[in-house]
Design a protein around this motif. Sequence first.
Motif, mmCIF file in Angstrom:
data_model
loop_
_atom_site.group_PDB
_atom_site.id
_atom_site.type_symbol
_atom_site.label_atom_id
_atom_site.label_comp_id
_atom_site.label_asym_id
_atom_site.label_seq_id
_atom_site.Cartn_x
_atom_site.Cartn_y
_atom_site.Cartn_z
ATOM 1 N N GLY A 143 -63.878 -90.845 5.412
ATOM 2 C CA GLY A 143 -64.592 -89.768 4.750
ATOM 3 C C GLY A 143 -64.997 -90.130 3.337
ATOM 4 N N PRO A 144 -65.909 -89.336 2.744
ATOM 5 C CA PRO A 144 -66.380 -89.616 1.385
ATOM 6 C C PRO A 144 -65.289 -89.424 0.351
ATOM 7 N N ALA A 145 -65.534 -89.922 -0.861
ATOM 8 C CA ALA A 145 -64.581 -89.742 -1.954
ATOM 9 C C ALA A 145 -64.320 -88.248 -2.153
ATOM 10 N N GLY A 146 -63.059 -87.893 -2.283
ATOM 11 C CA GLY A 146 -62.698 -86.491 -2.445
ATOM 12 C C GLY A 146 -62.486 -85.756 -1.143
ATOM 13 N N ALA A 147 -62.645 -86.450 -0.018
ATOM 14 C CA ALA A 147 -62.441 -85.806 1.279
ATOM 15 C C ALA A 147 -60.964 -85.550 1.505
ATOM 16 N N GLY A 148 -60.687 -84.544 2.317
ATOM 17 C CA GLY A 148 -59.309 -84.219 2.664
ATOM 18 C C GLY A 148 -58.687 -83.223 1.701
ATOM 19 N N SER A 149 -57.538 -82.715 2.117
ATOM 20 C CA SER A 149 -56.833 -81.735 1.300
ATOM 21 C C SER A 149 -55.357 -81.764 1.670
ATOM 22 N N MET A 150 -54.553 -81.061 0.895
ATOM 23 C CA MET A 150 -53.129 -80.995 1.180
ATOM 24 C C MET A 150 -52.566 -79.679 0.659
ATOM 25 N N LYS A 151 -51.411 -79.330 1.157
ATOM 26 C CA LYS A 151 -50.665 -78.201 0.625
ATOM 27 C C LYS A 151 -49.341 -78.713 0.082
ATOM 28 N N VAL A 152 -48.912 -78.137 -1.023
ATOM 29 C CA VAL A 152 -47.661 -78.498 -1.684
ATOM 30 C C VAL A 152 -46.778 -77.259 -1.720
ATOM 31 N N VAL A 153 -45.501 -77.424 -1.368
ATOM 32 C CA VAL A 153 -44.595 -76.278 -1.364
ATOM 33 C C VAL A 153 -43.196 -76.723 -1.768
ATOM 34 N N ASN A 154 -42.558 -75.946 -2.627
ATOM 35 C CA ASN A 154 -41.174 -76.220 -3.025
ATOM 36 C C ASN A 154 -40.228 -75.738 -1.943
ATOM 37 N N GLN A 155 -39.172 -76.491 -1.728
ATOM 38 C CA GLN A 155 -38.164 -76.051 -0.761
ATOM 39 C C GLN A 155 -37.576 -74.702 -1.171
ATOM 40 N N ASN A 156 -37.379 -74.486 -2.465
ATOM 41 C CA ASN A 156 -36.816 -73.208 -2.922
ATOM 42 C C ASN A 156 -37.883 -72.129 -3.091
ATOM 43 N N GLU A 157 -39.137 -72.487 -2.813
ATOM 44 C CA GLU A 157 -40.283 -71.564 -2.876
ATOM 45 C C GLU A 157 -40.509 -71.012 -4.277
ATOM 46 N N LYS A 158 -40.027 -71.753 -5.301
ATOM 47 C CA LYS A 158 -40.178 -71.322 -6.697
ATOM 48 C C LYS A 158 -40.794 -72.456 -7.517
ATOM 49 N N PRO A 159 -42.119 -72.514 -7.600
ATOM 50 C CA PRO A 159 -42.766 -73.582 -8.372
ATOM 51 C C PRO A 159 -42.331 -73.562 -9.831
ATOM 52 N N ASP A 160 -41.941 -74.713 -10.356
ATOM 53 C CA ASP A 160 -41.542 -74.823 -11.751
ATOM 54 C C ASP A 160 -42.580 -75.637 -12.513
ATOM 55 N N GLU A 161 -42.286 -75.916 -13.767
ATOM 56 C CA GLU A 161 -43.240 -76.650 -14.613
ATOM 57 C C GLU A 161 -43.565 -78.018 -14.028
ATOM 58 N N MET A 162 -42.547 -78.698 -13.509
ATOM 59 C CA MET A 162 -42.762 -80.020 -12.935
ATOM 60 C C MET A 162 -43.653 -79.936 -11.688
ATOM 61 N N THR A 163 -43.462 -78.922 -10.882
ATOM 62 C CA THR A 163 -44.308 -78.745 -9.698
ATOM 63 C C THR A 163 -45.765 -78.606 -10.105
ATOM 64 N N HIS A 164 -46.022 -77.777 -11.110
ATOM 65 C CA HIS A 164 -47.400 -77.568 -11.563
ATOM 66 C C HIS A 164 -47.994 -78.861 -12.143
ATOM 67 N N LYS A 165 -47.147 -79.670 -12.767
ATOM 68 C CA LYS A 165 -47.635 -80.944 -13.306
ATOM 69 C C LYS A 165 -47.998 -81.902 -12.177
ATOM 70 N N ILE A 166 -47.178 -81.937 -11.119
ATOM 71 C CA ILE A 166 -47.488 -82.762 -9.949
ATOM 72 C C ILE A 166 -48.812 -82.325 -9.332
ATOM 73 N N VAL A 167 -48.992 -81.015 -9.170
ATOM 74 C CA VAL A 167 -50.232 -80.497 -8.596
ATOM 75 C C VAL A 167 -51.420 -80.867 -9.479
ATOM 76 N N GLU A 168 -51.250 -80.777 -10.787
ATOM 77 C CA GLU A 168 -52.329 -81.133 -11.718
ATOM 78 C C GLU A 168 -52.717 -82.607 -11.580
ATOM 79 N N GLU A 169 -51.728 -83.479 -11.485
ATOM 80 C CA GLU A 169 -52.026 -84.907 -11.397
ATOM 81 C C GLU A 169 -52.560 -85.283 -10.023
ATOM 82 N N PHE A 170 -52.080 -84.620 -8.993
ATOM 83 C CA PHE A 170 -52.646 -84.841 -7.655
ATOM 84 C C PHE A 170 -54.101 -84.380 -7.607
ATOM 85 N N THR A 171 -54.409 -83.332 -8.341
ATOM 86 C CA THR A 171 -55.794 -82.862 -8.413
ATOM 87 C C THR A 171 -56.683 -83.916 -9.081
#
Length: 324
Positions: A143-171
């Motif tokens: 697929g072209p650049a940027g194709a595909g997607s993913m979902k991220v979920v915490n086991q405890n279902e409580k996103p913390d600052e580090m989770t948001h940073k991971i999502v930001e860098e994955f973006t």
Amino acid sequence: MKYAVLGAGAMGLRYGLLLQDAGFPVDFVEIWDKSIETIKQQGGVYQSRDRENKHLVPVNIYSPEEYQGDPDVWIVFVKQMQLADALKRCKHLFNDKQYVIAPMNGIGHIEKLNQYFDSNKVLSGTAMIATVLNGPGDVDFMGPAGAGSMKVVNQNEKPDEMTHKIVEEFTKANLNPELTTNFMGTLMSKVILNSVLNTLCTMFEIRMGEFIQAPTAEKLGRQLINEAFDVCERDNIKLLNTREEEWQAIKYASTTSMPLHFPSMYQDLSKNRPTEVDYINGYIYDLGLKHHYEATTHDYLRNLVHLAEFTKTFNEDSLLAVEK
């Protein structure tokens, strides 16, 4: 942040190379000796996109015993049946400050990760990103650049600052993450999709776009979806999709996002590797048994895939032995 990718297969390489290209330091830790040797000998990983523009990308790769890094985040893409051994080999590398994210196929990895990481720092998710491993150190992005997607979920279902940073860098790395707060619902939604597309495409050696054209595709798909939803309802798992939305997700993946893709289960079977069917269709069936419900179609398909694996062990000599 610094990342270490455990598993230099198709998906591990895709995630690591995209993060590296986005400017983040990445190390690869691999358990397959041939992969390590090949990548070191050729000076990196050959990366292409839709079989074009093949080029060499330098990477850092180590065995678990060689590696001495201390990443902020581990990204785990090891086959379910290899994970316990891989984590055991890496246990001296883990510490209580590290986070781990494992957007792997199937279910069976969380309990293993919890043996080495604080459950509040364990993330999982799903990856709808088509990638092919042509061979050790040779990966093809579909697929072209940027194709595909993913979902991220915490086991405890409580996103913390580090989770948001991971999502930001994955973006920034074009992995297109979406953060959810429904752990089992997120994981099972992908398991159900894979229980249809991975298994049926593998059994008949077809691409996803070929499967969806079959007159019986919808009937087969909905039968598997209905059984899986029946199991989830009995286990009180609230899925992200309705039954209809799950079928539409399968149609979209097959017709629009990944029609030319051979699923990873097919790639394993075609190369005489064990498949993860026990962690997909098998997981659905086994979970149903806990509630006195038999998802018989899933069990039947699991056994058919194992039969296909078994037939790969035959050769001319073994057939001659049977005839005698």
